[in-house]
Design a protein around this motif. Structure first.
Motif, short mmCIF file in Angstrom:
data_model
loop_
_atom_site.label_atom_id
_atom_site.label_comp_id
_atom_site.label_asym_id
_atom_site.label_seq_id
_atom_site.Cartn_x
_atom_site.Cartn_y
_atom_site.Cartn_z
N GLY A 174 114.88 46.78 107.15
CA GLY A 174 115.65 45.59 107.47
C GLY A 174 115.36 44.49 106.46
N GLU A 175 115.64 43.25 106.86
CA GLU A 175 115.49 42.12 105.94
C GLU A 175 114.05 41.92 105.47
N ARG A 226 113.44 44.36 102.72
CA ARG A 226 114.15 43.95 101.50
C ARG A 226 113.36 42.85 100.79
N ALA A 227 112.86 41.89 101.57
CA ALA A 227 112.08 40.80 100.98
C ALA A 227 110.78 41.34 100.38
N ASN A 240 118.32 43.28 93.90
CA ASN A 240 118.90 43.31 95.24
C ASN A 240 119.92 44.44 95.39
N ASP A 298 119.43 47.57 97.87
CA ASP A 298 120.42 47.78 98.93
C ASP A 298 121.04 49.17 98.82
#
Length: 203
Positions: free
Chosen positions: A84-85, A88-89, A101, A105
């Motif tokens: 999730g986010e 990604r971070a 990014n 993704d």
């Protein structure tokens, strides 16, 4: 397959720019590149890494491969698909990998596509090898100048991957991946690995 003597192939390798004297690059050429890969997860991992290579030299990715594997939980599609986010971070803050990014993704989305294919009975390895009827394309190229950046087969595979939703799978990336995972044997005929790799093909 391993090469006991690290200098066993000196003077009898493909003429890759920057490889001579680079132990990591030489070992990759001598033991991995072009060896037919039939494991679905490993095929997907290499496809992801080739996607990260876009715009970069492969040696850059090779140097970071261990960091990539650690960052992406060993490229386990079940785990990566659940990112999730926060993940990604975390990945964007990881200096050990290529921080993009779009590529991150694409890797996460690719894991989800991989699982969807599996869940509907489409094995990723069988899919990858279906374009050559499960056989290695045995090329006989005499020089680096004879090796194309892409082929009609790579275009076909690229279109099929894109149709399923994969990203960073243009025909140039796909052809590099096909070479690496042994769907095609592009070791030069003067390279000692050409016949070794040929002998590893199924059928």
């Amino acid at each position: 397959m391993t090469v006991p003597d690290p200098h066993a192939l000196d003077g009898r390798r493909c003429a890759w720019p920057g490889m001579v004297g680079n132990a990591l690059y030489e070992r990759y050429h001598d033991t991995e590149w072009g060896v037919p890969e039939y494991d679905s997860r490993a095929l997907w991992e290499k496809l992801v890494l080739d996607g990260f290579q876009a715009g970069l030299a492969w040696i850059t990715i090779l140097r970071k491969r261990d960091a990539f594997r650690a960052a992406f939980d060993g490229f386990d599609p079940e785990i990566v698909a659940g990112y999730g986010e926060a993940d990604r971070a975390r990945l964007m803050a990881d200096a050990g990998i290529v921080r993009s990014n779009a590529k991150i993704d694409a890797a996460i989305a690719g894991a989800r596509i991989y699982l969807r294919m599996r869940d509907r009975g489409e094995d990723f390895s069988e899919f990858c090898w279906s374009f050559t009827d499960g056989k290695v394309v045995q090329n006989r190229r005499a020089s680096m100048a004879d090796i194309p950046a892409q082929t009609p087969l790579a275009v076909e595979v690229s279109k099929a991957l894109k149709a399923r939703g994969f990203k960073f799978v243009g025909p140039v990336i796909v052809y590099a991946w096909m070479q690496a995972v042994g769907i095609v044997n592009d070791h030069l005929t003067c390279c000692a690995r050409h016949d070794d790799v040929k002998a590893l093909a199924r059928g």
